[in-house]
Design a protein around this motif. Structure first.
Motif, short mmCIF file in Angstrom:
data_model
loop_
_atom_site.label_atom_id
_atom_site.label_comp_id
_atom_site.label_asym_id
_atom_site.label_seq_id
_atom_site.Cartn_x
_atom_site.Cartn_y
_atom_site.Cartn_z
N THR A 127 0.83 -1.21 0.00
CA THR A 127 0.00 0.00 0.00
C THR A 127 0.86 1.26 0.00
O THR A 127 0.47 2.29 -0.57
N HIS A 128 2.04 1.19 0.60
CA HIS A 128 2.90 2.37 0.66
C HIS A 128 3.36 2.83 -0.72
O HIS A 128 3.83 3.96 -0.87
N ARG A 129 3.17 1.99 -1.75
CA ARG A 129 3.53 2.40 -3.11
C ARG A 129 2.57 3.44 -3.67
O ARG A 129 2.85 4.08 -4.69
N MET A 130 1.45 3.68 -3.01
CA MET A 130 0.45 4.61 -3.51
C MET A 130 0.87 6.06 -3.33
O MET A 130 0.31 6.95 -3.98
N GLY A 131 1.85 6.33 -2.46
CA GLY A 131 2.26 7.70 -2.24
C GLY A 131 3.36 7.79 -1.20
O GLY A 131 3.96 6.78 -0.82
N ASN A 132 3.63 8.98 -0.74
CA ASN A 132 4.66 9.20 0.27
C ASN A 132 4.12 8.89 1.66
O ASN A 132 3.00 9.29 2.00
N PHE A 133 4.91 8.18 2.46
CA PHE A 133 4.53 7.87 3.83
C PHE A 133 5.61 8.35 4.79
O PHE A 133 6.80 8.35 4.47
N PHE A 134 5.14 8.75 5.98
CA PHE A 134 6.04 9.27 7.00
C PHE A 134 5.68 8.63 8.34
O PHE A 134 4.53 8.23 8.56
N GLY A 135 6.67 8.53 9.21
CA GLY A 135 6.43 7.91 10.49
C GLY A 135 7.22 8.55 11.61
O GLY A 135 8.11 9.38 11.39
N ILE A 136 6.90 8.14 12.82
CA ILE A 136 7.63 8.55 14.02
C ILE A 136 8.11 7.29 14.71
O ILE A 136 7.33 6.34 14.92
N ARG A 137 9.39 7.27 15.05
CA ARG A 137 9.97 6.13 15.74
C ARG A 137 10.35 6.54 17.17
O ARG A 137 10.81 7.66 17.40
N VAL A 138 10.18 5.62 18.09
CA VAL A 138 10.62 5.80 19.47
C VAL A 138 11.52 4.62 19.80
O VAL A 138 11.07 3.46 19.74
N ASP A 139 12.76 4.90 20.11
CA ASP A 139 13.75 3.86 20.37
C ASP A 139 13.81 2.86 19.21
O ASP A 139 13.91 1.65 19.41
N GLY A 140 13.71 3.41 17.98
CA GLY A 140 13.80 2.58 16.80
C GLY A 140 12.51 1.90 16.39
O GLY A 140 12.43 1.31 15.30
N ARG A 141 11.49 1.99 17.19
CA ARG A 141 10.21 1.31 16.94
C ARG A 141 9.24 2.26 16.24
O ARG A 141 9.06 3.39 16.68
N LEU A 142 8.62 1.80 15.16
CA LEU A 142 7.62 2.62 14.46
C LEU A 142 6.35 2.67 15.29
O LEU A 142 5.68 1.65 15.49
N VAL A 143 6.00 3.86 15.77
CA VAL A 143 4.85 3.98 16.66
C VAL A 143 3.69 4.75 16.04
O VAL A 143 2.57 4.72 16.56
N ALA A 144 3.94 5.45 14.92
CA ALA A 144 2.86 6.19 14.26
C ALA A 144 3.25 6.44 12.82
O ALA A 144 4.44 6.49 12.48
N MET A 145 2.24 6.60 11.96
CA MET A 145 2.52 6.89 10.55
C MET A 145 1.32 7.55 9.90
O MET A 145 0.20 7.55 10.43
#
Length: 234
Positions: A127-145
């Motif tokens: 699904t991420h191929r549909m457009g640009n995606f961004f996220g927030i990591r905490v201690d290396g862990r993806l916690v939001a996008m």
């Protein structure tokens, strides 16, 4: 008809044509990309073409402003109402965004895991191929996008907004949504999005970012009926 009235069709026949399957009557996203599909209109030929895109027991999502006509051979697994919201003015970027990171192919497994847990909408491994995606990591862990979904002339949708339950209440969804919408505006496009009609919290959040209600939308999950088994004896 306004391109926003059938956003799936508008996207599948323009920016996302390379990610689609179908013809001039009906199209769907490749099964590994997303589950959305759309007929060009409600003509018998277009509805029949839409039904033909599904395998037995397979489901697709329909999202549009007009009432959804259900093609012969398909049955509704879910019918619901949503809202479409548009940002009439450019959305300003978040005041703090140093922790917002671009997500790429190597992040696909984590993105899928987060979306599977939080259910922001249909989300598959590509699904991420549909457009640009961004996220927030905490201690290396993806916690939001958050990212982009439907795209067509002058418009791009903000979608895939989700936060791990352990990190809610910290403003991640709002900052990421603002970041994505601001990037869309910077390209000279208008940001829009969809939410369930009864998701008051999400609608209120998007209104604080500058989105306004455009209209209600019809949503359906349609499934192709299983073909009746033939008696081996004839």
């Amino acid at each position: 008809m306004n391109l926003l009235d059938r956003p799936v069709w508008s996207s599948l026949t323009s920016a996302h044509a390379p990610l689609s399957i179908g013809d001039e009557l009906a199209r769907r996203y490749q099964p590994q990309v997303n589950r959305f599909a759309s007929a060009r209109d409600d003509s018998p030929a277009a509805l029949a073409a839409l039904a033909a895109l599904l395998q037995p027991a397979e489901q697709v999502f329909i999202l549009q402003v007009p009432e959804i006509a259900i093609p012969a051979g398909l049955a509704p697994a879910k019918l619901a109402r949503g809202v479409q919201m548009v940002a009439p003015s450019p959305v300003a970027p978040p005041a703090t965004g140093d922790d917002i990171l671009a997500l790429h192919d190597e992040d696909a497994d984590e993105m899928l895991a987060l979306a599977t847990l939080t259910e922001p909408g249909p989300f598959l491994r590509q699904t991420h191929r549909m457009g640009n995606f961004f996220g927030i990591r905490v201690d290396g862990r993806l916690v939001a996008m958050a990212g982009e979904r439907f795209r067509f002339a002058g418009y791009t949708e903000v979608s895939g907004v989700c936060t791990h339950p352990d990190f809610r209440g910290h403003g991640c969804a709002g900052r990421l949504s603002r970041h994505v919408a601001a990037a869309i505006a910077a390209r000279g496009e208008t940001a829009f999005l969809h939410a369930w009609k009864n998701n008051v919290a999400a609608i209120s959040l998007y209104q604080t970012l500058g989105f306004t209600l455009r209209c209600e939308v019809s949503v359906a999950v349609l499934e192709r009926r299983q073909e009746p088994s033939k008696d081996a004896s004839g």
